[in-house]
Design a protein around this motif. Sequence first.
Motif, PDB file in Angstrom:
ATOM      1  N   MET A   1      20.897  -6.698  -7.158  1.00 22.79           N
ATOM      2  CA  MET A   1      19.653  -6.450  -6.969  1.00 22.79           C
ATOM      3  C   MET A   1      18.945  -5.056  -7.386  1.00 22.79           C
ATOM      4  N   PRO A   2      18.078  -4.982  -8.109  1.00 22.30           N
ATOM      5  CA  PRO A   2      17.426  -3.605  -8.479  1.00 22.30           C
ATOM      6  C   PRO A   2      16.766  -3.107  -7.300  1.00 22.30           C
ATOM      7  N   ASN A   3      16.589  -1.795  -6.809  1.00 26.57           N
ATOM      8  CA  ASN A   3      15.996  -1.219  -5.802  1.00 26.57           C
ATOM      9  C   ASN A   3      14.618  -0.594  -6.537  1.00 26.57           C
ATOM     10  N   ASP A   4      14.013  -1.415  -6.952  1.00 25.78           N
ATOM     11  CA  ASP A   4      12.720  -0.838  -8.035  1.00 25.78           C
ATOM     12  C   ASP A   4      11.357  -0.874  -7.071  1.00 25.78           C
ATOM     13  N   TYR A   5      11.099   0.357  -6.898  1.00 23.17           N
ATOM     14  CA  TYR A   5       9.896   0.783  -6.334  1.00 23.17           C
ATOM     15  C   TYR A   5       8.485   0.444  -7.102  1.00 23.17           C
ATOM     16  N   ALA A   6       8.837   0.524  -8.578  1.00 23.08           N
ATOM     17  CA  ALA A   6       7.559   0.436  -9.299  1.00 23.08           C
ATOM     18  C   ALA A   6       7.249  -1.137  -9.723  1.00 23.08           C
ATOM     19  N   ARG A   7       8.188  -2.075  -9.331  1.00 21.81           N
ATOM     20  CA  ARG A   7       8.255  -3.215  -9.826  1.00 21.81           C
ATOM     21  C   ARG A   7       6.860  -3.994  -9.149  1.00 21.81           C
ATOM     22  N   PRO A   8       5.835  -4.669  -9.938  1.00 26.90           N
ATOM     23  CA  PRO A   8       4.514  -5.092  -9.401  1.00 26.90           C
ATOM     24  C   PRO A   8       4.818  -6.077  -8.327  1.00 26.90           C
ATOM     25  N   LEU A   9       4.063  -5.850  -7.092  1.00 27.38           N
ATOM     26  CA  LEU A   9       4.008  -6.801  -6.028  1.00 27.38           C
ATOM     27  C   LEU A   9       2.550  -6.920  -5.680  1.00 27.38           C
ATOM     28  N   ARG A  10       2.285  -8.393  -5.060  1.00 21.34           N
ATOM     29  CA  ARG A  10       0.986  -8.774  -4.589  1.00 21.34           C
ATOM     30  C   ARG A  10       1.305  -9.247  -3.226  1.00 21.34           C
ATOM     31  N   LEU A  11       0.245  -8.519  -2.323  1.00 19.95           N
ATOM     32  CA  LEU A  11       0.338  -8.993  -0.879  1.00 19.95           C
ATOM     33  C   LEU A  11      -1.224  -9.495  -0.607  1.00 19.95           C
ATOM     34  N   TRP A  12      -1.313 -10.737   0.156  1.00 21.42           N
ATOM     35  CA  TRP A  12      -2.386 -11.075   0.643  1.00 21.42           C
ATOM     36  C   TRP A  12      -2.352 -11.045   2.141  1.00 21.42           C
ATOM     37  N   GLN A  13      -3.459 -10.383   2.487  1.00 27.88           N
ATOM     38  CA  GLN A  13      -3.517 -10.135   4.137  1.00 27.88           C
ATOM     39  C   GLN A  13      -4.833 -10.820   4.639  1.00 27.88           C
ATOM     40  N   PRO A  14      -4.568 -11.064   6.234  1.00 34.04           N
ATOM     41  CA  PRO A  14      -6.111 -11.572   6.682  1.00 34.04           C
ATOM     42  C   PRO A  14      -7.003 -10.565   6.827  1.00 34.04           C
ATOM     43  N   ARG A  15      -8.245 -10.892   6.819  1.00 30.36           N
ATOM     44  CA  ARG A  15      -9.122  -9.913   6.875  1.00 30.36           C
ATOM     45  C   ARG A  15      -9.553  -9.203   8.179  1.00 30.36           C
ATOM     46  N   ARG A  16      -8.975 -10.057   9.252  1.00 28.51           N
ATOM     47  CA  ARG A  16      -8.937  -9.654  10.625  1.00 28.51           C
ATOM     48  C   ARG A  16      -8.031  -9.875  11.320  1.00 28.51           C
ATOM     49  N   PHE A  17      -7.118  -8.868  12.091  1.00 27.47           N
ATOM     50  CA  PHE A  17      -6.001  -9.444  12.695  1.00 27.47           C
ATOM     51  C   PHE A  17      -6.081  -8.655  14.161  1.00 27.47           C
ATOM     52  N   GLU A  18      -5.936  -9.552  15.041  1.00 21.49           N
ATOM     53  CA  GLU A  18      -5.881  -9.131  16.696  1.00 21.49           C
ATOM     54  C   GLU A  18      -4.487  -9.293  16.984  1.00 21.49           C
ATOM     55  N   PHE A  19      -3.978  -8.456  18.022  1.00 22.38           N
ATOM     56  CA  PHE A  19      -2.799  -8.566  18.311  1.00 22.38           C
ATOM     57  C   PHE A  19      -2.700  -8.136  19.914  1.00 22.38           C
ATOM     58  N   GLY A  20      -1.756  -8.995  20.793  1.00 20.27           N
ATOM     59  CA  GLY A  20      -1.680  -8.289  22.051  1.00 20.27           C
ATOM     60  C   GLY A  20      -2.166  -9.421  23.188  1.00 20.27           C
ATOM     61  N   ALA A  21      -1.588  -9.345  24.487  1.00 24.74           N
ATOM     62  CA  ALA A  21      -2.070 -10.011  25.493  1.00 24.74           C
ATOM     63  C   ALA A  21      -3.465 -10.146  25.658  1.00 24.74           C
ATOM     64  N   GLY A  22      -4.111 -11.479  25.917  1.00 29.01           N
ATOM     65  CA  GLY A  22      -5.347 -11.947  26.018  1.00 29.01           C
ATOM     66  C   GLY A  22      -6.050 -11.919  24.456  1.00 29.01           C
ATOM     67  N   SER A  23      -5.555 -11.760  23.322  1.00 29.68           N
ATOM     68  CA  SER A  23      -6.325 -11.395  22.185  1.00 29.68           C
ATOM     69  C   SER A  23      -6.914 -12.949  21.817  1.00 29.68           C
ATOM     70  N   ALA A  24      -6.204 -13.780  22.317  1.00 30.81           N
ATOM     71  CA  ALA A  24      -7.015 -15.181  21.800  1.00 30.81           C
ATOM     72  C   ALA A  24      -8.563 -15.117  22.075  1.00 30.81           C
ATOM     73  N   ALA A  25      -9.053 -14.542  22.904  1.00 26.70           N
ATOM     74  CA  ALA A  25     -10.566 -14.134  23.401  1.00 26.70           C
ATOM     75  C   ALA A  25     -11.013 -13.609  22.351  1.00 26.70           C
ATOM     76  N   GLU A  26     -10.506 -12.971  21.438  1.00 21.32           N
ATOM     77  CA  GLU A  26     -11.183 -12.193  20.265  1.00 21.32           C
ATOM     78  C   GLU A  26     -11.739 -13.160  19.148  1.00 21.32           C
ATOM     79  N   VAL A  27     -10.895 -14.426  19.139  1.00 18.36           N
ATOM     80  CA  VAL A  27     -11.466 -15.452  18.261  1.00 18.36           C
ATOM     81  C   VAL A  27     -12.999 -15.870  18.470  1.00 18.36           C
ATOM     82  N   GLY A  28     -13.009 -16.099  19.785  1.00 22.70           N
ATOM     83  CA  GLY A  28     -14.577 -16.293  20.087  1.00 22.70           C
ATOM     84  C   GLY A  28     -15.559 -15.240  20.094  1.00 22.70           C
ATOM     85  N   HIS A  29     -15.131 -14.114  20.417  1.00 18.32           N
ATOM     86  CA  HIS A  29     -15.989 -12.982  20.005  1.00 18.32           C
ATOM     87  C   HIS A  29     -16.384 -12.979  18.457  1.00 18.32           C
ATOM     88  N   TRP A  30     -15.359 -13.051  17.542  1.00 16.76           N
ATOM     89  CA  TRP A  30     -15.753 -12.972  16.202  1.00 16.76           C
ATOM     90  C   TRP A  30     -16.321 -14.156  15.631  1.00 16.76           C
TER      91      TRP A  30
END
Length: 373
Positions: A1-30
């Motif tokens: 398996m080639p270790n090719d850093y130049a090979r194209p790659l596409r990533l999709w990510q959430p627009r907003r990410f909350e992490f940590g204890a109690g972060s469920a409340a951030e859904v309501g704030h958002w």
Amino acid sequence: MPNDYARPLRLWQPRRFEFGAGSAAEVGHWAREQGFARIHVLTTPVIAGQIDRMGLPGSVTVFADVDPEPDSATLDRAIAAAQEADPDLVIGFGGGSVMDVAKLVTVLRGGFPLADAIGPNKVPARLNALALVPTTAGTGSEAGIRALVTNLATGAKAAVESPHLMPDMVSLDPDLTMSVPPAVTAATGIDAMAHCVEAFTNRKSHPLIDNYARLGFTLVARFLPRAVADGSDAEARAALLLAAYYGGICLGPVNTAAGHALAYPLGTRLKLPHGHANAIIFPHVLAFNAPAAPEKTAEIAAALGLGGGNRLAQDAWDWCARLGPEMRLSALGATEAMLPDWAAEAHAIRRLMDNNPRDMTVAEAETIYRSAF
């Protein structure tokens, strides 16, 4: 398996990410910031009582009838409930099954049929905003652009893939996972590890994704035994949510391979939870692939404290078994007569089998099932 850093790659990510204890409340704030007035939550009866942790504004409707291994009939009921609610925000509050159904509801509730959505980039645009809040640390569905349900017409898993399935908002709150029982903690944690391991040793592996995979399986190796032993271990719970998220990132551009292909019939035919099915298959596929990915397999073995060579499969089996899941198919309702059909079915899942670092024949797939029997 080639270790090719130049090979194209596409990533999709959430627009907003909350992490940590109690972060469920951030859904309501958002949701309040965004002005959402009609919010529809998909969940299960077991965790429906925790919805209040999100502090949701406006009118809130709840569909709490998502099955652990959802099929197209479950999806139809969920779509009907969402059509009646007509929400501007859909929230998947639960494990991977809940999140996958929530994703599909957002793109199919306008009447687009599931049969036409199967495969990559076939669904129309979303009809509402989407937030995902995992309450188990396993599938990483909150980080991915795929959703799976069992198609009752075929009895097989139907996979829908589209950037429209990427959520607008994700909250990873370890407090929500504290009450997950040991057996579910073990199974979902092994599922997260399998995502990372299968992407790491994959034919389509990529240096960027390898880094997420390493982080993921190393966290599972260190913290899953702790979380199974003590569900109130806050550090372990948070670490496993991160591991599952890293595994979800791996699924997008790389995906899983033979391990998941072999696990799927155990879910659709034996009705085993997805994580449990992966736990049963994991040791055998890890050893099968070792000759094709020796250096990466050695990294995985070192992280888990496994022996190499002839010890690999047994040590990996022991590692999983110590966490509690029944690892013998014969004790879970399987018969030897079932195994050839499962092998043929798994072998036909080319979207995953073609990713495997080592070609696997139908006979070799059956041999793995017999080893797991």
